[in-house]
Motif scaffolding. Structure first.
Motif, mmCIF file in Angstrom:
data_model
loop_
_atom_site.group_PDB
_atom_site.id
_atom_site.type_symbol
_atom_site.label_atom_id
_atom_site.label_comp_id
_atom_site.label_asym_id
_atom_site.label_seq_id
_atom_site.Cartn_x
_atom_site.Cartn_y
_atom_site.Cartn_z
ATOM 1 N N GLU A 142 -6.500 4.055 14.403
ATOM 2 C CA GLU A 142 -7.880 4.435 14.106
ATOM 3 C C GLU A 142 -8.604 3.322 13.335
ATOM 4 O O GLU A 142 -9.771 3.019 13.596
ATOM 5 C CB GLU A 142 -7.915 5.735 13.295
ATOM 6 N N ALA A 143 -7.866 2.719 12.405
ATOM 7 C CA ALA A 143 -8.477 1.666 11.589
ATOM 8 C C ALA A 143 -8.753 0.406 12.413
ATOM 9 O O ALA A 143 -9.745 -0.292 12.172
ATOM 10 C CB ALA A 143 -7.579 1.341 10.397
ATOM 11 N N ALA A 149 0.829 -1.206 0.000
ATOM 12 C CA ALA A 149 0.000 0.000 0.000
ATOM 13 C C ALA A 149 0.864 1.257 0.000
ATOM 14 O O ALA A 149 2.085 1.191 0.110
ATOM 15 C CB ALA A 149 -0.905 -0.027 1.221
ATOM 16 N N GLU A 150 0.206 2.410 -0.099
ATOM 17 C CA GLU A 150 0.932 3.685 -0.132
ATOM 18 C C GLU A 150 1.365 4.136 1.254
ATOM 19 O O GLU A 150 2.222 5.002 1.392
ATOM 20 C CB GLU A 150 0.090 4.778 -0.805
ATOM 21 N N ASP A 151 0.772 3.592 2.280
ATOM 22 C CA ASP A 151 1.202 3.923 3.640
ATOM 23 C C ASP A 151 0.624 2.884 4.605
ATOM 24 O O ASP A 151 -0.119 1.985 4.197
ATOM 25 C CB ASP A 151 0.815 5.365 4.051
ATOM 26 N N CYS A 185 -6.250 -0.509 6.020
ATOM 27 C CA CYS A 185 -7.591 -0.241 5.496
ATOM 28 C C CYS A 185 -7.919 -1.158 4.318
ATOM 29 O O CYS A 185 -9.043 -1.642 4.207
ATOM 30 C CB CYS A 185 -7.732 1.233 5.116
ATOM 31 N N SER A 186 -6.945 -1.413 3.450
ATOM 32 C CA SER A 186 -7.212 -2.340 2.350
ATOM 33 C C SER A 186 -7.532 -3.722 2.927
ATOM 34 O O SER A 186 -8.409 -4.429 2.413
ATOM 35 C CB SER A 186 -6.030 -2.403 1.391
ATOM 36 N N ILE A 227 -1.577 3.220 6.861
ATOM 37 C CA ILE A 227 -3.031 3.313 7.018
ATOM 38 C C ILE A 227 -3.729 2.577 5.878
ATOM 39 O O ILE A 227 -4.678 1.821 6.091
ATOM 40 C CB ILE A 227 -3.451 4.798 7.083
ATOM 41 N N ALA A 228 -3.230 2.794 4.674
ATOM 42 C CA ALA A 228 -3.819 2.085 3.533
ATOM 43 C C ALA A 228 -3.558 0.585 3.635
ATOM 44 O O ALA A 228 -4.366 -0.224 3.164
ATOM 45 C CB ALA A 228 -3.267 2.631 2.221
#
Lengths: 616, 343
Positions: free
Chosen positions: A325-326, A291-293, A299-300, A295-296
């Motif tokens: 948060e996720a 992912a790009e970070d 989240c993915s 969080i992603a």
């Protein structure tokens, strides 16, 4: 082979390979441990490398090390004090001398102890000449010059840099001779690795043989050591690192649960190797998404979980902070998700390549609201397989995020793994909705586990909406009702607490009633176990409790604690597990033993501490 | 409770997609028209109801999934793009829609927005652009015009705004369309095109926030001015607009200009023909940047280029790996390589 020599049999031995971070010490160490395990030794390894990819050459900050502990049996840790130190330059000697036992053996490349090399290592006088090493046995081998000579003679047309890269194979050859090991495994390795560059195959093989012959011929090694094969339980074995084991455990869970793997992740030391491992297994259907970070990454995975996959994300401390948060969303949406946190020294960027049990509090509490999740921790590299599997099982059966804590020491460390058969692993039954579930609604719960039933897109008739807003019980519709929020908060807590019924009871190593109970958790298992085992053999009244289930704690924890006069919690942080115990089982007093140096405990330091405590 | 419906057996209509939830946007909010247009779009797509998923982040627009009787997930601020990506990769058979706003996607979720577009995962993004933060009650957004006075910019904003289309094309976007929330039929047409397009489709909807930024798009959408203010683009058609259908867009050197047919010898032949399929985004970017009062605002599908889709390649790699693998099973894999037997 050196069978005609005076061979000494030893139970176990610790060898540390140290050199410049460009010297290939990780490879040398791995080769030696692989060969030893094929020979049948019990092994444990620990790489210790700088976070800079190439720190200034020859300096102490650029020293990279790889420690191998081999033994006949009972190898629980990579060992604390080395018996043999291979130091490829003065800096490697300086950085590692304090972890070599007195009278231990130092193998050096004498060619590197020139003025420049000594200056870079900040030696004022040459330690090989000034008498400061008189307690040790020093083997001064002209590694650089002999490596150069044997390769130049072959006229392969290699440049100087490529030739010098073979130094590590020369050293490996010497060590193989010293420990009476066959060269075959490494010969095969070299031939495969440089398949496309035959001149490098020839050069590396030449260096390997030259080192072996050098050690044998001039008999600088007073005696060869033999560490006999281990008395392991019968079965098929292979070496495995903790990070590899996590990936394989997840694959086994996918096989047994029938759910496809999705890993969303962002590279971070020391967790990235899990992604590297899993992405190799597209043949198994593993979907790996860089992912790009951070969080992603998570989240993915939450998206994939919503869509019905066995969803995983991998990270280390700072990344776990970003994922907080996720994780809360997955707790609210009650979706299965495994978060693997390979812990490293913190806070902030901290010590990326060093180990620490840094994130227990973060795993337990690092979210907004009352947001409990299952937290478990693996105890050894091969244990990572079992606990990754269990993490997936608990997530899928209890519909919750599970945080699996390993650490840099486990992730990069290797040991022998008794290969498991997937059919022998415990079954996994994801909490999927089915037609026997009457009056289904998105938050209708399984009465045994309190997990809600999972309905995934593509299943006709179960279309529904979930999200991060508070849910009305059963219906799952958005609710701002005051009483409902309290009820749902308690329900989420009860669901995690209920997991107690599904995990094994806590075990103790030692007598039921005794003076001192040592408590450890996660990756310190090997050293604490080793220390306690030694002391028990020496007659001390000491017992050991290794925790792998952190939240919830096993049901019988308080009962065990009540049987001991004193309890001491050992961990590589300021006392996070001790505080967790104080919060959850407050009726006992917990002494602490802590170390926050980015390094594992050593058996000796633990034994000293425990003996002192027992005497108090 | 499981609803008895005919979702998989008979033709669907708009009402099949209306959920039992009471819609709670402010009276007069542009979102109502968008919701209705989406519900009108879905029956024609030939997708089963259970195979449609709406994912949202946070903001007024992000309540959207609750009002759709499909699978839906109202997630966290800015992250809908990443979560929707995971849904689609996990099950490529699904029709996945991301519903988001200018704050959600261009501020807190900006990173995920550009990377989703760059990867070209087959998702449809509905970006509700009202140039304001509504749910937090009136702060400027990344699309607010410079100097805009809001609660958090009482002296006017200092920042340059994003143009979502420009950002999307900069992120290698292959489908970008812009529609006003005032034209239901147009929205339905564009949403259908977005759904049919394979790859990431971005539809920027000029949405009106009746409470905190009322009439922000008025100059583009009002009945009196819209024909002169809107250039409705159709692939392969000349760029004509205006009440009298006599104005057009012409390329003059490296610049666009507005011309009038019949004046100064200008004929329809002089006008640009819209090419949404042009891989070179230069002219499409110029169209995206056109703004009032000098130019009309370009609407419709501005870019629609077919290229490889992320999850197609992913699935293909997995398929190839499965075909080529030497391992017969997971146990076979565990037992391969350097192993030793202890007896």
């Amino acid at each position: 082979m050196v069978s005609d020599k005076n061979t000494i049999e030893v139970e176990k031995i610790v060898i540390k390979f140290a050199g410049d971070s460009g010297d290939g010490m990780q490879l040398t160490g791995t080769q030696f441990s692989d060969t030893s395990s094929l020979f049948g030794n019990d092994i444990a390894t620990f790489p210790d490398y700088p976070s800079e990819i190439r720190a200034p050459q020859g300096t102490i900050s650029g020293v990279s090390g790889f420690q191998v502990h081999i033994g006949k049996s009972g190898i629980y840790s990579p060992g604390d004090i080395a018996d043999v130190l291979v130091a490829m330059n003065p800096a490697a000697l300086k950085a590692n001398l304090n972890s070599l036992r007195k009278s231990g053996i130092i193998i050096t490349d004498i060619d590197s102890f020139d003025k420049k090399g000594l200056e870079k290592a900040e030696y004022i006088t040459n330690p090989l000449e000034d008498g400061s090493l008189e307690d040790y046995k020093i083997i001064e081998a002209p590694v650089t010059s002999l490596t150069k000579k044997c390769i130049i003679d072959l006229n392969l047309g290699l440049d100087n840099k490529s030739i010098l890269r073979c130094k590590n194979m020369f050293t490996l050859g010497m060590v193989y001779c010293m420990f009476n090991r066959s060269l075959e495994q490494s010969e095969n390795f070299i031939t495969t690795k440089f398949k496309k560059k035959p001149e490098l195959v020839t050069a590396n093989l030449a260096a390997l043989h030259a080192g072996h012959n050098y050690a044998y011929t001039i008999e600088l090694l007073a005696s060869a050591y033999t560490v006999l094969p281990a008395d392991n339980k019968a079965g098929l074995y292979r070496n495995i690192t903790g990070n590899q084991a996590v990936a394989w455990g997840v694959m086994a869970a996918s096989e047994r649960s029938g759910r496809e793997i999705f890993l969303g992740s962002y590279p971070i030391t020391p967790a990235t190797d899990i992604m590297h491992e899993l992405v190799k297994h597209k043949w198994f259907g593993a979907k790996v998404f860089q992912a790009e970070d951070e969080i992603a990454g998570i989240c993915s995975s939450i998206g994939a979980s919503f869509a019905g996959n066995l969803a995983i994300t991998t990270t280390s401390g700072p990344g776990l902070a970003l994922k907080g948060e996720a994780i809360g969303l997955a707790i609210m949406a009650e979706l299965p998700l495994v978060i693997v946190n390979v812990q490293r020294g913190g806070p902030s960027t901290g010590l990326p390549t060093k180990t620490e049990q840094s994130d227990l509090m973060q795993a337990l509490y690092g979210r907004n609201g009352d947001s409990p999740a299952i937290v478990i921790a693996a105890g050894s590299p091969s244990d990572c397989f079992d606990f990754a599997y269990i993490a997936c099982k608990l997530a899928l059966e209890h519909m919750t995020p599970v945080i699996l804590l390993t650490d840099g020491y486990l992730g990069n460390g290797a040991e022998a793994w008794a290969i498991k058969k997937t059919k022998d692993l415990p079954s996994i039954t994801p909490c999927l909705v089915n037609k026997n579930v009457k009056d289904w609604e998105p938050y209708l719960r399984n009465p045994d586990t309190l997990a809600r039933y999972w309905a995934t897109p593509g299943m006709p008739g179960y279309e529904h909406r979930i999200g991060g807003l508070e849910k009305q019980e059963v219906s799952g519709k958005v609710s701002h009702n005051a009483e409902n929020h309290e009820k749902m908060t308690l329900m989420r807590a009860a669901k995690i607490e209920r997991v107690k019924k599904f995990i094994p009871l806590q075990k103790v190593k030692g007598k039921e009633y005794d003076d001192l109970l040592i408590v450890g958790w996660g990756g310190t298992y090997g050293t604490v176990f080793g220390a306690v085992t030694d002391l028990q053999a020496e007659g001390y009244n000491i017992a050991f409790c290794q925790f792998n289930y952190i939240n919830p704690l096993p049901e019988n924890t308080a009962e065990i604690f009540s049987k001991y006069k004193r309890i001491m919690v050992c961990e590589l942080n300021m006392g996070q597990f001790a505080n967790h115990l104080r919060a959850t089982i407050p009726q006992f007093t917990y002494m602490q033993h802590n170390k926050i140096q980015g390094q594992p405990f050593t058996i000796d330091e633990l034994k000293n501490k425990f003996i002192k405590t027992l005497a108090e | 409770m499981i609803k008895e419906d005919c979702s998989t057996t008979c033709a669907l209509s708009r009402k099949d997609f209306v959920s039992d939830q009471q819609v709670k946007w402010c009276p007069g909010c542009g979102d109502y028209a968008i919701l209705s247009a989406v519900q009108n779009t879905l029956p024609s797509l030939g997708k089963k109801k259970e195979d449609i998923v709406f994912i949202s982040g946070i903001g007024c627009s992000s309540r959207f999934p609750y009002y759709m009787d499909t699978y839906g997930f109202h997630t966290i601020h800015g992250r809908a793009a990443a979560i929707a990506s995971g849904v689609k990769m996990a099950n490529p058979n699904l029709s996945v829609w991301e519903v988001t706003g200018d704050g959600d996607s261009l501020a807190i979720g900006g990173n995920h927005f550009i990377h989703l577009i760059r990867r070209n995962i087959d998702l449809n993004i509905l970006l509700f652009n009202n140039k304001i933060y509504g749910l937090t009650k009136g702060q400027f957004s990344p699309t607010s015009d410079q100097g805009f006075v809001t609660k958090s910019s009482p002296h006017g904003t200092i920042e340059e705004p994003f143009l979502p289309g420009e950002l999307a094309l900069g992120a290698k976007g292959n489908f970008y369309a812009r529609v006003p929330d005032t034209n239901p039929k147009f929205m339905t047409e564009v949403f259908t095109r977005a759904a049919i397009h394979r790859g990431t489709s971005l539809v920027e909807i000029l949405q009106n926030c009746v409470i905190f930024n009322d009439d922000i798009h008025e100059a583009i959408t009002s009945k009196e001015t819209k024909e002169d203010a809107q250039l409705i683009l159709e692939h392969g058609k000349p760029m004509i607009f205006g009440k009298e259908k006599n104005k057009g867009i012409r390329l003059n050197g490296l610049k666009l200009e507005v011309v009038t047919i019949g004046e100064n010898g200008v004929t329809e032949e002089d006008l640009l023909i819209h090419n949404a399929h042009d891989e070179d985004p230069t002219l499409q970017l110029m169209l995206i940047r056109m703004s009032l009062p000098e130019f009309p605002v370009a609407l419709g599908v501005i870019r629609e280029v077919s290229t490889s889709v992320y999850e197609d390649v992913l699935i293909d790699q997995i398929k190839t790996a499965k075909e080529k693998t030497k391992y017969k099973s997971l146990d076979d894999f565990f037992n391969s390589g350097d192993t030793w037997q202890v007896k």
